[in-house]
Design an enzyme around this catalytic site. Sequence first.
Site, short mmCIF file in Angstrom:
data_model
loop_
_atom_site.label_atom_id
_atom_site.label_comp_id
_atom_site.label_asym_id
_atom_site.label_seq_id
_atom_site.Cartn_x
_atom_site.Cartn_y
_atom_site.Cartn_z
N GLU A 194 0.82 -1.23 0.00
CA GLU A 194 0.00 0.00 0.00
C GLU A 194 0.84 1.27 0.00
O GLU A 194 0.39 2.32 -0.44
CB GLU A 194 -0.97 -0.01 1.18
CG GLU A 194 -2.07 -1.08 1.09
CD GLU A 194 -1.63 -2.44 1.62
OE1 GLU A 194 -0.42 -2.64 1.88
OE2 GLU A 194 -2.50 -3.32 1.76
N PHE B 225 -10.78 -7.10 14.67
CA PHE B 225 -9.79 -7.60 13.71
C PHE B 225 -9.46 -6.51 12.67
O PHE B 225 -10.35 -5.93 12.07
CB PHE B 225 -10.33 -8.84 13.01
CG PHE B 225 -9.38 -9.38 11.98
CD1 PHE B 225 -8.13 -9.86 12.34
CD2 PHE B 225 -9.72 -9.37 10.63
CE1 PHE B 225 -7.23 -10.34 11.39
CE2 PHE B 225 -8.83 -9.86 9.67
CZ PHE B 225 -7.58 -10.34 10.06
N GLN B 226 -8.19 -6.21 12.52
CA GLN B 226 -7.69 -5.20 11.57
C GLN B 226 -8.27 -3.82 11.82
O GLN B 226 -8.53 -3.06 10.88
CB GLN B 226 -7.91 -5.65 10.12
CG GLN B 226 -7.15 -6.95 9.83
CD GLN B 226 -6.94 -7.21 8.36
OE1 GLN B 226 -7.81 -6.93 7.55
NE2 GLN B 226 -5.79 -7.78 8.03
N LYS C 248 -17.22 -0.50 7.08
CA LYS C 248 -17.74 -1.54 6.19
C LYS C 248 -19.27 -1.44 6.08
O LYS C 248 -19.83 -1.58 4.99
CB LYS C 248 -17.34 -2.93 6.73
CG LYS C 248 -17.53 -4.04 5.75
CD LYS C 248 -16.80 -5.31 6.17
CE LYS C 248 -16.96 -6.38 5.11
NZ LYS C 248 -16.25 -7.61 5.46
N MET D 180 24.52 8.38 0.40
CA MET D 180 24.42 9.69 1.04
C MET D 180 24.76 9.62 2.53
O MET D 180 25.40 10.52 3.08
CB MET D 180 23.01 10.26 0.84
CG MET D 180 22.82 11.66 1.35
SD MET D 180 24.06 12.80 0.69
CE MET D 180 23.19 13.48 -0.71
C1 LIG Z 1 18.96 14.30 0.36
C2 LIG Z 1 18.24 15.61 0.16
C3 LIG Z 1 18.96 16.77 -0.09
C4 LIG Z 1 18.33 17.97 -0.35
N1 LIG Z 1 19.07 19.06 -0.69
C5 LIG Z 1 18.46 20.18 -1.14
C6 LIG Z 1 19.19 21.27 -1.67
O1 LIG Z 1 20.42 21.26 -1.75
N2 LIG Z 1 18.50 22.34 -2.13
C7 LIG Z 1 17.13 22.39 -2.09
O2 LIG Z 1 16.54 23.36 -2.57
N3 LIG Z 1 16.42 21.39 -1.57
C8 LIG Z 1 17.04 20.28 -1.11
N4 LIG Z 1 16.28 19.24 -0.64
C9 LIG Z 1 14.82 19.37 -0.64
C10 LIG Z 1 14.32 20.15 0.57
O3 LIG Z 1 14.31 19.31 1.69
C11 LIG Z 1 12.89 20.71 0.31
O4 LIG Z 1 12.04 19.67 -0.04
C12 LIG Z 1 12.85 21.76 -0.80
O5 LIG Z 1 13.85 22.73 -0.63
C13 LIG Z 1 11.48 22.40 -0.82
O6 LIG Z 1 11.33 23.19 -1.95
P1 LIG Z 1 10.15 24.25 -2.05
O7 LIG Z 1 10.14 25.10 -0.83
O8 LIG Z 1 10.28 24.90 -3.37
O9 LIG Z 1 8.85 23.32 -2.17
P2 LIG Z 1 7.71 22.91 -1.10
O10 LIG Z 1 8.29 22.35 0.12
O11 LIG Z 1 6.76 22.06 -1.87
O12 LIG Z 1 7.01 24.28 -0.74
C14 LIG Z 1 6.24 24.94 -1.70
C15 LIG Z 1 5.77 26.27 -1.15
O13 LIG Z 1 4.97 26.87 -2.16
C16 LIG Z 1 3.73 27.31 -1.59
N5 LIG Z 1 2.70 27.23 -2.61
C17 LIG Z 1 2.01 26.15 -3.03
N6 LIG Z 1 1.13 26.47 -4.00
C18 LIG Z 1 1.28 27.80 -4.19
C19 LIG Z 1 0.64 28.74 -5.05
N7 LIG Z 1 -0.32 28.36 -5.91
N8 LIG Z 1 1.02 30.04 -4.99
C20 LIG Z 1 1.98 30.43 -4.11
N9 LIG Z 1 2.61 29.59 -3.27
C21 LIG Z 1 2.27 28.28 -3.32
C22 LIG Z 1 3.50 26.36 -0.42
O14 LIG Z 1 2.64 26.94 0.54
C23 LIG Z 1 4.92 26.14 0.10
O15 LIG Z 1 5.28 27.13 1.04
C24 LIG Z 1 16.91 18.04 -0.33
C25 LIG Z 1 16.18 16.89 -0.04
C26 LIG Z 1 16.82 15.68 0.19
C27 LIG Z 1 16.00 14.46 0.43
C1 LIG Z 2 12.92 5.40 4.27
C2 LIG Z 2 14.23 6.05 4.53
N1 LIG Z 2 15.11 5.48 5.38
C3 LIG Z 2 16.31 6.06 5.60
C4 LIG Z 2 16.66 7.23 4.99
C5 LIG Z 2 18.01 7.90 5.25
N2 LIG Z 2 18.79 7.94 4.02
C6 LIG Z 2 18.88 9.03 3.24
S1 LIG Z 2 19.81 8.80 1.88
C7 LIG Z 2 20.15 7.22 2.31
C8 LIG Z 2 21.02 6.35 1.45
C9 LIG Z 2 20.44 6.04 0.14
O1 LIG Z 2 21.18 5.02 -0.45
P1 LIG Z 2 20.94 4.59 -1.96
O2 LIG Z 2 19.50 4.34 -2.18
O3 LIG Z 2 21.85 3.49 -2.32
O4 LIG Z 2 21.31 5.92 -2.75
P2 LIG Z 2 22.75 6.64 -2.88
O5 LIG Z 2 22.83 7.66 -1.81
O6 LIG Z 2 23.80 5.59 -2.72
O7 LIG Z 2 22.73 7.25 -4.24
C10 LIG Z 2 19.54 6.90 3.52
C11 LIG Z 2 19.67 5.58 4.22
C12 LIG Z 2 15.70 7.79 4.14
N3 LIG Z 2 15.92 8.95 3.51
N4 LIG Z 2 14.52 7.18 3.91
#
Ligand SMILES: Cc1cc2nc3c(=O)[nH]c(=O)nc-3n(C[C@H](O)[C@H](O)[C@H](O)COP(=O)(O)OP(=O)(O)OC[C@H]3O[C@@H](n4cnc5c(N)ncnc54)[C@H](O)[C@@H]3O)c2cc1C
Ligand SMILES: Cc1ncc(C[n+]2csc(CCOP(=O)(O)OP(=O)(O)O)c2C)c(N)n1
Length: 572
Positions: free
Chosen positions: A49, A111-112, A161, A473
Amino acid sequence: MKRTGAQIIWESLVRQGVTDVFGYPGGAILPAYDAMLEFPIRHILVRHEQGATHMADGYARASGRVGVAIATSGPGATNMVTGIATAMLDSSPIVCITGQVGSRLIGSDAFQETDITGVTLPITKHNYLVTRADEIAPAIREAFEVAASGRPGPVLIDITKDAQQSSCEFDWDAAAPRPPMFRPDLRPASGQFARAIELINGAERPVILAGHGIIMSGAMDLVREFAERANVPVSTTLLGIGAFPPSHPLDLGMMGMHGEAWVNTAIQEADLLLAFGMRFDDRVTGNLKTYAVNARKIHIDIDAAEINKNVKVDVGLVGDLKDVLGQLLPGVARGDRARWLAHIHELRGDCAVRDIQNLPDSGHLYAAHVIHDLWHATGGQAVVVTDVGQHQMWEAQYYRHERPRTLITSGGLGTMGFALPAAIGAKVACPDAEVWVVAGDGGFQMTMAELATIVQEDIDINIAIINNGYLGMVRQWQEFFYERRYAATPLISPDFTKLAGAFGLEGRLVTRRSEVIPAVQAARARRGTVLIEFRVEQEDTVYPMVPAGADLQAMIRRPSPAPIVGTGADAL
Ligand SMILES: Cc1cc2nc3c(=O)[nH]c(=O)nc-3n(C[C@H](O)[C@H](O)[C@H](O)COP(=O)(O)OP(=O)(O)OC[C@H]3O[C@@H](n4cnc5c(N)ncnc54)[C@H](O)[C@@H]3O)c2cc1C
Ligand SMILES: Cc1ncc(C[n+]2csc(CCOP(=O)(O)OP(=O)(O)O)c2C)c(N)n1
Ligand SMILES: [Mg+2]
């Protein structure tokens, strides 16, 4: 017309324009599944799911339409939790329907039985427990409205249900959301507009921070018009990628933890930040105390709660970005910011010498090169759905997305296992799109059972597994911050090509750069899903990196030339 609650579920979904749902049956939702056969809806049977929710999410992000997932009570419903939280953090509109035990059994540890509305309260925009057939149509109508309007997000409807089994009169018109639905007044005060215009026209070193809200609002053209008229360079968040074309001379690239060095430097030197539909995530700002201290800030966001949440701003304009920009634009003067743009251009030049794309590969296969070649071979036109980790950041850095909704990735929750199911959802939403999964060896293993869904539902996507033999990462954090003590990050994987074969799919292994483009082209030419395992450099690092909570300008940069440690091929 008399209908059972089960029939009303489908009748309502059809009237909402739903054509596809992602789900998995079980006892408490069985009446609904039984009734489903009478309705023109495609049901995609998932293998877990969580997959259904990511598929609904991928469907929504690719198309802008609401995605729908359906599951049974208890374990079916709790398996949805990660997908719902993923959609919540990235403001993705999905509706999840769960079966619930009979209303008389609620609270008896039947159940569930799980209190799924209680469980999902903090990770849904809204949720409903429906115990009567006549409440189903109004709940569904309202749920779609809530999910898609304002700041989008996930909504859950839990239906007992007995509500599915009993009958009532079905009256769609009477089920319309009752006024007054809460509608905040989103018109910003006119004094705020005047102040914003004054700041914009007076700025010497402005930068636009382009976020996901631009894409959700459909404001790409207005942002471009704004940037061109005022001559303001545009940086994007991870989720803002695709909101502004990278081929445009004013495009800077991604900001933040793994953003481009020149972008972060420009933000720290700016005298005005224009935040368009982005929420100043901590991956974007680094240390808030030292973040763009010399810049005035204008924040446009549809969610008033975002204004002054993380970063104090000078002007907050609450509203739909398209509306607000439409009102601002007439006041924006033509700007000549040649000195500022020339300065950023210089910063960029300094970075190019360290860029891995400009360094020889010396016979090694780097993930960044694979992504670059994938971009090249697909003409930059594919919808790429990434998982979470190093490969995700390299995708963001090296696949240039000219169009919105072509990078689909879990940003806020960073959910490993997202890519494969979300890509299936994207393909169902946009059957004509070329869809690629880019996943790590770790994350792919979290939801790879959905390969069976691909086969059963005849889904035609392609899959690139970036296999570095590590939870890369996390290994990178251990390399930088835990003295290279690689606790629980080396990772063995199944033979991915054989795995593909076991599902009846074509699998290929690539270990050399020269093989990348031919493998991608062969996958594109073949009908049906192809899985390509790219065995890449194992201890490679995403640069630049702003350590968590550090000042934005304190980036760890790629040493030049890049040090090379071991290869994926050596490990064979
Ligand atoms: C491993 C990893 C590394 C990351 N590194 C980076 C990085 O280096 N740089 C980076 O940028 N991010 C990075 N991120 C992502 C980061 O965590 C955020 O998800 C991202 O920065 C959010 O972008 P955002 O604010 O544009 O979008 P969202 O979080 O989706 O926010 C959108 C905003 O827009 C507003 N909005 C929605 N609809 C409208 C509308 N119609 N009009 C006006 N406003 C609206 C919402 O209210 C909200 O405030 C990383 C994520 C991971 C998993
Ligand atoms: C469900 C979940 N568990 C743990 C993490 C923490 N986490 C972030 S990146 C990462 C490693 C990802 O490894 P892989 O899928 O091999 O990608 P790579 O970084 O090697 O490109 C982990 C464990 C996460 N983001 N999501
Ligand atoms: Mg890995």
